[in-house]
Design an enzyme around this catalytic site. Structure first.
Site, PDB file in Angstrom:
ATOM      1  N   GLY A 249       6.226 -12.290   2.797  1.00 45.29           N
ATOM      2  CA  GLY A 249       7.082 -12.828   1.733  1.00 45.29           C
ATOM      3  C   GLY A 249       7.453 -14.280   1.992  1.00 45.29           C
TER       4      GLY A 249
ATOM      5  CD  GLU B  56      12.161  -5.758  -5.527  1.00 43.91           C
ATOM      6  OE1 GLU B  56      12.770  -5.116  -4.652  1.00 43.91           O
ATOM      7  OE2 GLU B  56      12.555  -5.854  -6.692  1.00 43.91           O
TER       8      GLU B  56
ATOM      9  CE  LYS C 118      -3.746  -9.002  -2.232  1.00 47.38           C
ATOM     10  NZ  LYS C 118      -4.203  -7.777  -1.536  1.00 47.38           N
TER      11      LYS C 118
ATOM     12  CD1 TRP D 233      -0.273  -1.598   3.082  1.00 47.84           C
ATOM     13  CD2 TRP D 233       0.650   0.429   3.314  1.00 47.84           C
ATOM     14  NE1 TRP D 233       0.516  -1.624   4.218  1.00 47.84           N
ATOM     15  CE2 TRP D 233       1.098  -0.389   4.389  1.00 47.84           C
ATOM     16  CE3 TRP D 233       1.102   1.753   3.262  1.00 47.84           C
ATOM     17  CZ2 TRP D 233       1.965   0.074   5.384  1.00 47.84           C
ATOM     18  CZ3 TRP D 233       1.976   2.202   4.248  1.00 47.84           C
ATOM     19  CH2 TRP D 233       2.388   1.374   5.281  1.00 47.84           C
TER      20      TRP D 233
ATOM     21  CB  CYS E  60      11.091  -1.150   0.989  1.00 45.16           C
ATOM     22  SG  CYS E  60      11.292  -0.548  -0.689  1.00 45.16           S
TER      23      CYS E  60
ATOM     24  CB  THR F 297      10.509  -9.790   5.874  1.00 41.86           C
ATOM     25  OG1 THR F 297      11.277  -8.782   5.199  1.00 41.86           O
ATOM     26  CG2 THR F 297      11.363 -11.038   6.018  1.00 41.86           C
TER      27      THR F 297
ATOM     28  CD  GLU G   2      -6.935  -5.583   4.043  1.00 40.78           C
ATOM     29  OE1 GLU G   2      -6.271  -6.595   3.800  1.00 40.78           O
ATOM     30  OE2 GLU G   2      -7.488  -5.376   5.122  1.00 40.78           O
TER      31      GLU G   2
ATOM     32  CD  GLU H 281      10.288  -2.415   6.460  1.00 40.16           C
ATOM     33  OE1 GLU H 281       9.531  -3.402   6.477  1.00 40.16           O
ATOM     34  OE2 GLU H 281      10.757  -1.924   5.430  1.00 40.16           O
ATOM     35  CB  ILE H 282       9.718   1.741  12.500  1.00 36.81           C
ATOM     36  CG1 ILE H 282      10.576   1.103  13.610  1.00 36.81           C
ATOM     37  CG2 ILE H 282       8.586   2.575  13.087  1.00 36.81           C
ATOM     38  CD1 ILE H 282      11.294   2.087  14.513  1.00 36.81           C
ATOM     39  CG  PHE H 283       6.961   0.638   6.317  1.00 39.30           C
ATOM     40  CD1 PHE H 283       8.079   0.440   5.544  1.00 39.30           C
ATOM     41  CD2 PHE H 283       5.729   0.681   5.674  1.00 39.30           C
ATOM     42  CE1 PHE H 283       7.991   0.293   4.164  1.00 39.30           C
ATOM     43  CE2 PHE H 283       5.617   0.542   4.289  1.00 39.30           C
ATOM     44  CZ  PHE H 283       6.757   0.339   3.548  1.00 39.30           C
TER      45      PHE H 283
HETATM   46  P1  NDP Z   1       2.286  -6.941   3.427  1.00 44.28           P
HETATM   47  O1  NDP Z   1       3.339  -7.953   3.340  1.00 44.28           O
HETATM   48  O2  NDP Z   1       1.385  -6.917   4.599  1.00 44.28           O
HETATM   49  O3  NDP Z   1       1.335  -7.020   2.156  1.00 44.28           O
HETATM   50  C1  NDP Z   1       1.788  -6.909   0.829  1.00 44.28           C
HETATM   51  C2  NDP Z   1       0.737  -7.475  -0.099  1.00 44.28           C
HETATM   52  O4  NDP Z   1       0.603  -8.881   0.129  1.00 44.28           O
HETATM   53  C3  NDP Z   1      -0.648  -6.884   0.134  1.00 44.28           C
HETATM   54  O5  NDP Z   1      -1.314  -6.796  -1.105  1.00 44.28           O
HETATM   55  C4  NDP Z   1      -1.279  -7.924   1.024  1.00 44.28           C
HETATM   56  O6  NDP Z   1      -2.673  -7.874   0.972  1.00 44.28           O
HETATM   57  C5  NDP Z   1      -0.737  -9.192   0.397  1.00 44.28           C
HETATM   58  N1  NDP Z   1      -0.780 -10.369   1.247  1.00 44.28           N
HETATM   59  C6  NDP Z   1      -0.784 -10.433   2.607  1.00 44.28           C
HETATM   60  N2  NDP Z   1      -0.846 -11.731   3.017  1.00 44.28           N
HETATM   61  C7  NDP Z   1      -0.899 -12.500   1.889  1.00 44.28           C
HETATM   62  C8  NDP Z   1      -0.990 -13.911   1.641  1.00 44.28           C
HETATM   63  N3  NDP Z   1      -1.017 -14.794   2.637  1.00 44.28           N
HETATM   64  N4  NDP Z   1      -1.024 -14.331   0.381  1.00 44.28           N
HETATM   65  C9  NDP Z   1      -0.963 -13.460  -0.638  1.00 44.28           C
HETATM   66  N5  NDP Z   1      -0.913 -12.107  -0.480  1.00 44.28           N
HETATM   67  C10 NDP Z   1      -0.858 -11.631   0.764  1.00 44.28           C
HETATM   68  O7  NDP Z   1       3.044  -5.568   3.240  1.00 44.28           O
HETATM   69  P2  NDP Z   1       2.429  -4.128   3.343  1.00 44.28           P
HETATM   70  O8  NDP Z   1       1.310  -3.965   2.379  1.00 44.28           O
HETATM   71  O9  NDP Z   1       2.197  -3.861   4.789  1.00 44.28           O
HETATM   72  O10 NDP Z   1       3.632  -3.238   2.787  1.00 44.28           O
HETATM   73  C11 NDP Z   1       4.676  -2.835   3.587  1.00 44.28           C
HETATM   74  C12 NDP Z   1       5.878  -3.732   3.400  1.00 44.28           C
HETATM   75  O11 NDP Z   1       6.270  -3.762   2.053  1.00 44.28           O
HETATM   76  C13 NDP Z   1       7.080  -3.221   4.157  1.00 44.28           C
HETATM   77  O12 NDP Z   1       7.702  -4.250   4.877  1.00 44.28           O
HETATM   78  C14 NDP Z   1       8.002  -2.724   3.075  1.00 44.28           C
HETATM   79  O13 NDP Z   1       9.351  -2.748   3.400  1.00 44.28           O
HETATM   80  C15 NDP Z   1       7.678  -3.623   1.947  1.00 44.28           C
HETATM   81  N6  NDP Z   1       8.045  -2.984   0.684  1.00 44.28           N
HETATM   82  C16 NDP Z   1       9.142  -3.460   0.008  1.00 44.28           C
HETATM   83  C17 NDP Z   1       9.575  -2.832  -1.147  1.00 44.28           C
HETATM   84  C18 NDP Z   1      10.771  -3.334  -1.905  1.00 44.28           C
HETATM   85  O14 NDP Z   1      10.906  -2.975  -3.072  1.00 44.28           O
HETATM   86  N7  NDP Z   1      11.646  -4.125  -1.312  1.00 44.28           N
HETATM   87  C19 NDP Z   1       8.873  -1.656  -1.672  1.00 44.28           C
HETATM   88  C20 NDP Z   1       7.746  -1.264  -0.891  1.00 44.28           C
HETATM   89  C21 NDP Z   1       7.356  -1.927   0.245  1.00 44.28           C
HETATM   90  P3  NDP Z   1      -3.502  -6.995   2.040  1.00 44.28           P
HETATM   91  O15 NDP Z   1      -2.716  -5.791   2.386  1.00 44.28           O
HETATM   92  O16 NDP Z   1      -4.710  -6.672   1.287  1.00 44.28           O
HETATM   93  O17 NDP Z   1      -3.717  -7.901   3.196  1.00 44.28           O
END
Ligand code: NDP
Length: 505
Positions: free
Chosen positions: A249, A266, A191, A167, A300, A246, A194, A399-401
């Site tokens: 991921g 990522e 996707k 997001w 990130c 992470t 949310e 990571e506090i973000f």
């Molecule tokens: P999340 O890991 O919570 O979510 C990322 C995406 O994955 C969202 O669309 C989320 O959906 C979805 N998701 C969550 N659980 C599942 C699952 N079990 N199966 C499939 N999809 C799932 O991250 P955030 O959205 O909170 O983003 C912040 C994070 O992203 C930070 O840690 C940041 O460092 C990292 N980030 C990394 C970057 C990089 O290039 N390395 C760049 C930008 C951000 P939903 O939110 O709808 O639950």
């Protein structure tokens, strides 16, 4: 939370009442099945839309539309020049709607409109041009060493790509995923998070108004645990590209592993920003402030652990604090705003929770540390900085973000490098020094995917971007995206007659 309903007549551009999925060239009706999830404007806490969640059946519909477009549609079979023409149409239609897309992003993600309009939107347009060019310049390999054979290696699109984004920068990050996937002839299902469905829904609608065949770019909206999980588990998905936290991921990689799908991750970071005594103080200060506070601190690649040489620490930290206190925090729609609200309430509470964690760990609160008192609505937080006691502190490790800088002081550059490397993450690193050998020493010894010397946050799309350690698997770049989104095929042809066994003759 009881959100106030948004007065739609105030909207500068239309905001859909219900955000649904977009499959095979059309938005799905708002009255289908699926959970209803409020979409909140973080600046005002108003309910600006409602997301209708895609369940497993709707995800199946999206994946099968992408499969049909891949197996039978014209996109993977088109000449690269035709594809390039359409990619450039996409770039144009998105840039023609730059103000609208920036507005939706600001209303939903809280990122300042200036930042979105000046950085994210142009970058989004460029992503389509860049990857169209990359695909059009692609070439294969030929091997003649094993006589009498000619073996040629070509690359073919890999198939249906599941693209999952976070997001914090939906337009910039997800447009890169779409562009790099489709440029090589693939089809996809995106996707978004949310929390931020609005800008990307409009992007996918606009993309589908070009000559791009229907079913090439589809979108499903919903929570990760429901919609995301159904998407990555679908047997007709060939590859998963994920940007996010992470922990998520890890879950995605293991699920993709069970299904033997390649996955690019990522993930998060806790990047060291090393300010040496040989730094240009003014540039290091400007760069360090941008590195931690831009995008409301939600990035990130933030320089979130600032390691300062003791010889300049007092001066640097005091200047940093003074400037932090003058940062224009406010309505992200105002062009003068530098830092807007955090993206959603639970996230703001989580970031504020680190102030208590820091206090309990004995850190010194240098500035900020609370919700912004000027606003009675919105998830605004004061730009915050703490001086940690040691790198073992959670504020140095996790990571506090958010707009939350953690300082540590060091004495020797080797100590700074060791501190930088004492982390589970390895996404980026920063160093500020006018002394080339020092800068190069940091660059060569810090274990991170990108090192910025005397500059913050610069992305070179041609060069790899991605993380060491728990910051991810794989890289984004022209070459890396080609390798990830295509399959290699070797075709071997004898160039002359050759003796062959005649079994059964
Ligand atoms: P999340 O890991 O919570 O979510 C990322 C995406 O994955 C969202 O669309 C989320 O959906 C979805 N998701 C969550 N659980 C599942 C699952 N079990 N199966 C499939 N999809 C799932 O991250 P955030 O959205 O909170 O983003 C912040 C994070 O992203 C930070 O840690 C940041 O460092 C990292 N980030 C990394 C970057 C990089 O290039 N390395 C760049 C930008 C951000 P939903 O939110 O709808 O639950």
């Amino acid at each position: 939370m009881n959100a106030i309903t948004f007065d739609r007549s105030k909207a500068k551009f239309p905001i859909p009442e219900v955000a649904t999925s977009f499959i095979a060239g059309r938005a799905l009706p708002s009255d289908g099945t699926g959970e209803r999830i409020p979409v909140i404007c973080p600046a005002t806490e108003e309910l600006i839309s409602t997301l209708r969640e895609a369940d497993a059946q709707e995800v199946d519909q999206a994946v099968m539309a992408a499969r049909e477009a891949f197996a039978k549609g014209p996109w993977p079979r088109m000449s690269v020049d035709q594809r390039k023409k359409i990619m450039l149409q996409i770039k144009q239609i998105l840039l023609d709607h730059a103000d609208e897309l920036a507005y939706l992003e600001t209303m939903n993600a809280g990122i300042s409109t200036n930042h979105v309009r000046n950085f994210h939107v142009p970058r989004m347009g460029f992503n389509f041009e860049f990857f169209a060019e990359v695909a059009s310049q692609d070439s294969g390999a030929a091997y003649l060493q094993t006589k009498p054979y000619l073996s040629i290696v070509t690359r073919e699109p890999i198939g249906v790509c599941a693209l999952i984004g976070p997001w914090n920068a939906p337009l910039a990050l997800c447009s890169m995923k779409i562009a790099s996937a489709i440029a090589f002839g693939n089809t996809c299902v995106l996707k978004p998070s949310e929390f931020t469905p609005l800008s990307l829904l409009r992007v996918v609608e606009l993309i589908n108004q070009t000559d791009l065949p229907k079913g090439v770019v589809n979108l499903v909206n919903g929570r990760g645990q429901v919609t995301g999980d159904a998407l990555i588990s679908h047997p007709e998905v060939d590859v998963v590209s994920f940007t996010g936290g992470t922990t998520t991921g890890r879950a995605i990689a293991s699920r993709a592993g069970q299904n033997l799908k390649p996955v690019a991750l990522e993930l998060g970071g806790k990047s060291a920003n090393i300010v040496t005594a040989s730094a240009n103080m003014e540039r290091a200060l400007n760069g360090s402030l941008l590195a931690i506070y831009s995008n409301n601190g939600q990035q990130c690649l933030a320089g979130s652990r600032i390691l300062v040489d003791r010889k300049i620490a007092d001066e640097f930290v005091s200047k940093f604090v003074k400037r932090s206190e003058k940062i224009a925090v406010g309505d992200p729609l105002e062009t003068k705003t530098e830092v807007g609200p955090l993206a959603y309430e639970a996230h703001m509470k989580r970031v504020l929770g680190y102030v208590d964690i820091a206090r309990k760990e004995g850190a010194e609160l240098l500035t900020g540390g609370g919700r912004h008192t000027e606003f009675n609505k919105g998830f605004y937080m004061q730009p915050t900085a703490v001086m940690a006691k040691s790198n073992d502190a959670r504020v140095c490790r996790e990571e506090i973000f958010g707009p939350f800088a953690t300082f540590l002081v060091y004495d020797e550059i080797d100590e700074a490098i060791a501190l930088a490397n004492e982390s589970e993450f390895g996404l980026v690193g920063y160093v500020w020094s006018e002394h080339l050998p020092t800068a190069m020493k940091v660059s060569q010894n810090v274990r991170a995917g990108t090192i910025w010397v005397n500059t913050p946050l610069t992305r070179e799309l041609r060069a790899p971007f991605g993380g060491y350690k728990n910051s991810g698997i794989g890289r984004d770049s022209a070459e890396d995206c080609k390798m990830f989104f295509t399959e290699a095929k070797t075709t071997t042809i004898p160039l002359e007659d050759f003796p062959m066994a005649k079994w059964g003759a």
